[in-house]
Design an enzyme around this catalytic site. Structure first.
Site, PDB file in Angstrom:
ATOM      1  CD  GLU A 271       3.317   7.821   7.575  1.00 36.34           C
ATOM      2  OE1 GLU A 271       3.169   8.912   7.046  1.00 36.34           O
ATOM      3  OE2 GLU A 271       2.766   6.780   7.153  1.00 36.34           O
ATOM      4  CD  GLU A 484       5.976  11.742   5.137  1.00 34.70           C
ATOM      5  OE1 GLU A 484       5.523  11.481   4.004  1.00 34.70           O
ATOM      6  OE2 GLU A 484       7.041  11.251   5.553  1.00 34.70           O
TER       7      GLU A 484
HETATM    8  N1  LIG Z   1       2.489   4.129  10.949  1.00 37.43           N
HETATM    9  C1  LIG Z   1       2.066   3.757   9.744  1.00 37.43           C
HETATM   10  O1  LIG Z   1       1.511   4.545   8.964  1.00 37.43           O
HETATM   11  C2  LIG Z   1       2.288   2.344   9.316  1.00 37.43           C
HETATM   12  C3  LIG Z   1       1.695   1.951   8.120  1.00 37.43           C
HETATM   13  C4  LIG Z   1       1.859   0.619   7.714  1.00 37.43           C
HETATM   14  C5  LIG Z   1       2.619  -0.283   8.464  1.00 37.43           C
HETATM   15  N2  LIG Z   1       3.181   0.138   9.611  1.00 37.43           N
HETATM   16  C6  LIG Z   1       3.928  -0.801  10.426  1.00 37.43           C
HETATM   17  O2  LIG Z   1       4.740  -1.647   9.585  1.00 37.43           O
HETATM   18  C7  LIG Z   1       4.822  -2.949  10.165  1.00 37.43           C
HETATM   19  C8  LIG Z   1       4.445  -3.980   9.132  1.00 37.43           C
HETATM   20  O3  LIG Z   1       5.182  -3.784   7.949  1.00 37.43           O
HETATM   21  P1  LIG Z   1       6.556  -4.562   7.720  1.00 37.43           P
HETATM   22  O4  LIG Z   1       6.525  -5.899   8.383  1.00 37.43           O
HETATM   23  O5  LIG Z   1       6.917  -4.471   6.275  1.00 37.43           O
HETATM   24  O6  LIG Z   1       7.571  -3.668   8.542  1.00 37.43           O
HETATM   25  P2  LIG Z   1       9.140  -3.909   8.601  1.00 37.43           P
HETATM   26  O7  LIG Z   1       9.622  -2.887   9.527  1.00 37.43           O
HETATM   27  O8  LIG Z   1       9.488  -5.321   8.838  1.00 37.43           O
HETATM   28  O9  LIG Z   1       9.680  -3.574   7.100  1.00 37.43           O
HETATM   29  C9  LIG Z   1       9.305  -2.393   6.476  1.00 37.43           C
HETATM   30  C10 LIG Z   1      10.329  -2.118   5.395  1.00 37.43           C
HETATM   31  O10 LIG Z   1      11.583  -1.857   6.008  1.00 37.43           O
HETATM   32  C11 LIG Z   1      12.595  -2.625   5.383  1.00 37.43           C
HETATM   33  N3  LIG Z   1      13.650  -2.846   6.377  1.00 37.43           N
HETATM   34  C12 LIG Z   1      13.667  -3.754   7.382  1.00 37.43           C
HETATM   35  N4  LIG Z   1      14.818  -3.628   8.114  1.00 37.43           N
HETATM   36  C13 LIG Z   1      15.522  -2.593   7.544  1.00 37.43           C
HETATM   37  C14 LIG Z   1      16.795  -1.969   7.808  1.00 37.43           C
HETATM   38  N5  LIG Z   1      17.571  -2.339   8.828  1.00 37.43           N
HETATM   39  N6  LIG Z   1      17.193  -0.937   6.999  1.00 37.43           N
HETATM   40  C15 LIG Z   1      16.416  -0.537   5.971  1.00 37.43           C
HETATM   41  N7  LIG Z   1      15.220  -1.094   5.655  1.00 37.43           N
HETATM   42  C16 LIG Z   1      14.780  -2.103   6.441  1.00 37.43           C
HETATM   43  C17 LIG Z   1      11.875  -3.879   4.934  1.00 37.43           C
HETATM   44  O11 LIG Z   1      12.613  -4.532   3.921  1.00 37.43           O
HETATM   45  C18 LIG Z   1      10.559  -3.274   4.414  1.00 37.43           C
HETATM   46  O12 LIG Z   1      10.756  -2.753   3.125  1.00 37.43           O
HETATM   47  C19 LIG Z   1       3.874  -2.947  11.349  1.00 37.43           C
HETATM   48  O13 LIG Z   1       4.607  -2.698  12.537  1.00 37.43           O
HETATM   49  C20 LIG Z   1       2.961  -1.741  11.095  1.00 37.43           C
HETATM   50  O14 LIG Z   1       2.451  -1.173  12.263  1.00 37.43           O
HETATM   51  C21 LIG Z   1       3.026   1.447  10.064  1.00 37.43           C
HETATM   52  O1  LIG Z   2      -1.334   0.471   7.743  1.00 33.80           O
HETATM   53  C1  LIG Z   2      -1.327   1.686   7.942  1.00 33.80           C
HETATM   54  C2  LIG Z   2      -2.082   2.594   7.159  1.00 33.80           C
HETATM   55  C3  LIG Z   2      -1.618   3.833   6.916  1.00 33.80           C
HETATM   56  C4  LIG Z   2      -2.431   4.709   6.154  1.00 33.80           C
HETATM   57  C5  LIG Z   2      -1.945   5.868   5.626  1.00 33.80           C
HETATM   58  O2  LIG Z   2      -0.662   6.221   5.754  1.00 33.80           O
HETATM   59  C6  LIG Z   2      -2.814   6.782   4.891  1.00 33.80           C
HETATM   60  O3  LIG Z   2      -4.060   6.575   4.835  1.00 33.80           O
HETATM   61  O4  LIG Z   2      -2.267   7.765   4.333  1.00 33.80           O
END
Ligand SMILES: NC(=O)c1ccc[n+]([C@@H]2O[C@H](COP(=O)([O-])OP(=O)(O)OC[C@H]3O[C@@H](n4cnc5c(N)ncnc54)[C@H](O)[C@@H]3O)[C@@H](O)[C@H]2O)c1
Ligand SMILES: O=C/C=C/C=C(\O)C(=O)O
Length: 503
Positions: A271, A484
């Site tokens: 996601e 999911e």
């Molecule tokens: N699609 C969704 O449901 C959803 C939900 C929430 C957040 N997000 C996305 O997440 C981002 C914000 O969250 P963030 O800054 O924590 O994201 P991020 O990608 O920087 O980190 C997410 C997780 O991945 C880990 N990580 C980073 N590099 C890695 C590697 N090479 N191998 C394994 N693990 C690694 C980090 O330690 C953290 O636990 C935004 O882009 C947001 O759009 C998506």
């Molecule tokens: O920041 C993203 C939010 C994601 C939300 C969900 O994955 C959910 O509502 O199950």
């Protein structure tokens, strides 16, 4: 006494004793063996919450080994009812310790308690409850077939747990998004090793206490803290005995994890990021469209993957909509989580604040008009150490601008007029992302027609962030791999065998 009254006298950051995080491996808390750790700061005022141990190879190996031992032990021998009864008890334990989870989440993220108490913590419990229901009620498939000898054969499908699942979770909705993965993984008989975000370690650690309290066998739920590259995240996602990787985070990180998980072939469920559009037609209920876009653009300080960063408004109502959203954005007062009048919290860290501010500067370079915001708000002296940012609205940037195509993940949006439905649909689908969209119109035919043409995983009509956990959730294009939610989680968290019996 309400949680807010608890803190009337002293801020949350001064009311809580220092909180160090800990790994949770094989049912025990440990600081691990690397001797490395980092400081965890409260985003509201920059105060020190505590330290977080950085896990290394030894911690990841121990957690994966413990998870496999759990699968071979009591956990693997449990019936679905025994397993789901335990997970129902985990949900009840989260609710029993609601205020502790709320305090921990708001310490780590700085988000208003009014938000976390309605979204983050209740969903932590709901995610377990939802998937215990799925595990107990899901049917399998059966295909009787004819055979040349006329006797026939019977095909039926059996599902079994995939094994040890690596869960890599982000910092914006830490408990919600981690349990959105751990809930189905455990309900369907797997064991997990969670690597929470380095920004938000506390609720994943606290969940270990809940697991022990209700009697979930040791090794079923493990937590190893660490960073991503060259740390626990990378070690876990490339571990040869990990059977699947589920990840929520940035798209670029997803690319790295996909490479890491590729060696030895294991499935991934992603996601990822988004650059979500909202389409507001002239026949929309403007009050609802403004209220919904206020939430989708500024809730959680804009740190919601499903949030709106691109707003397309039919030209007839463009000026009115911009004025109404500006008024709403300027009504949001920054403040402490425990203050019930807080309208918006800070960003999660100084690093993220710098990233969002760099886009605020880029917007000016790209010719955008700043309708409101664009910088750091004035806050009381005791909040000066926090990662504060102004809710911001732009208009007038070109369609190829970075602020219109790249995910900023802050409380900001660009508003652009459109003249025709076709133009609006083309604009909405014009980025590499495909996570979510919102369509605001009172025309029933247009609502269905436009929603069906959004190249996204989820499209809301006259609403935003309404979540039925039985539905498929995930992103199209560069916003994700897989779905999911409800029975859709079976695809990733179980292996399916088709058994063909000659009659
Ligand atoms: N699609 C969704 O449901 C959803 C939900 C929430 C957040 N997000 C996305 O997440 C981002 C914000 O969250 P963030 O800054 O924590 O994201 P991020 O990608 O920087 O980190 C997410 C997780 O991945 C880990 N990580 C980073 N590099 C890695 C590697 N090479 N191998 C394994 N693990 C690694 C980090 O330690 C953290 O636990 C935004 O882009 C947001 O759009 C998506
Ligand atoms: O920041 C993203 C939010 C994601 C939300 C969900 O994955 C959910 O509502 O199950």
């Amino acid at each position: 006494m309400t949680i807010h009254q608890l803190y009337e006298r002293r801020p949350l950051s001064q009311s809580s004793a220092r909180r160090d995080a800990a790994h949770f491996i094989d049912g025990a808390f440990t600081q691990g063996t690397t001797g490395k750790s980092w400081e965890n700061f409260h985003p509201v005022d920059g105060s020190l919450i505590g330290r977080v141990p950085e896990g290394g190879r030894a911690e990841v190996d121990a957690a994966v080994t413990a998870a496999h031992a759990a699968l071979r032990g009591d956990w693997g021998r449990m019936s679905v009812v025994e397993r789901t009864d335990l997970l129902g008890a985990v949900a009840d334990e989260i609710n029993r310790r609601f205020d502790e989870f709320l305090e921990a989440e708001c310490l780590d993220t700085g988000k208003p308690m009014s938000l976390a108490s309605h979204i983050d913590i209740p969903r932590g419990a709901a995610n377990f409850k939802m998937f215990t229901d799925v595990a107990k009620t899901v049917a399998t498939e059966c295909f009787p077939m004819t055979t040349p000898d006329g006797a026939g054969a019977l095909n039926y499908a059996l599902r079994r747990p995939r094994g040890v699942i690596a869960v890599i979770s982000p910092w914006n909705l830490p408990l919600l998004l981690m349990t959105w993965k751990v809930g189905p993984a455990l309900a369907l008989g797997n064991a997990v090793v969670v690597k929470p975000s380095e920004e938000t370690p506390l609720t994943a650690t606290l969940l270990g206490e809940a697991m022990n309290k209700v009697g979930v066998p040791r090794g079923v739920y493990n937590v190893v803290h660490g960073l991503g590259p060259n740390s626990a995240g990378e070690l876990l996602t490339q571990h040869p005995r990990v059977n699947g990787v589920t990840f929520t985070g940035e798209t670029r990180t997803g690319e790295a994890i996909m490479r890491q998980a590729a060696h030895g072939i294991r499935p991934v469920s992603f996601e990822l990021g988004g650059k979500n559009p909202a389409l507001i037609f002239a026949d929309a209920d403007l009050d609802k469209a403004v209220e919904g876009t206020m939430r989708s653009a500024f809730s959680n300080c804009g740190q919601v993957c499903l949030g709106t960063e691109r707003v397309y408004v039919e030209r007839l109502i463009f000026d009115e909509f911009v004025a109404r959203l500006k008024q709403g954005a300027e009504s949001l007062r920054p403040g402490r989580p425990e203050d019930p009048s807080t309208g918006i919290g800070p960003l999660v860290s100084k690093e993220h604040q710098a990233k969002v501010l760099s886009y605020y500067a880029r917007a000016i370079e790209e010719g955008a008009t700043v309708i409101t915001g664009g910088g750091v708000p004035k806050v009381p002296a005791d909040l000066a150490g926090g990662s504060w940012i102004e809710p911001t609205i732009w208009t007038g940037a070109p369609d190829n601008a970075a602020i219109v195509n790249e995910e900023i993940f802050g409380p900001c949006c660009h508003i652009r007029p459109f003249d025709t439905e076709e133009e609006a649909i083309e604009l909405a689908n014009s980025t590499p992302y495909g996570l979510a969209a919102a369509v605001w119109t009172e025309n029933l035919s247009r609502a269905h027609r436009v929603a069906s043409r959004m190249d996204v995983g989820i499209c809301w009509v006259n609403s935003w962030f309404l979540r039925d956990l039985r539905t498929a959730f995930g992103g199209a294009k560069q916003s994700g791999i897989g779905r999911e939610g409800g029975v859709h989680s079976l695809e990733f968290y179980t292996e399916l065998t088709n058994i063909c019996v000659k009659l």
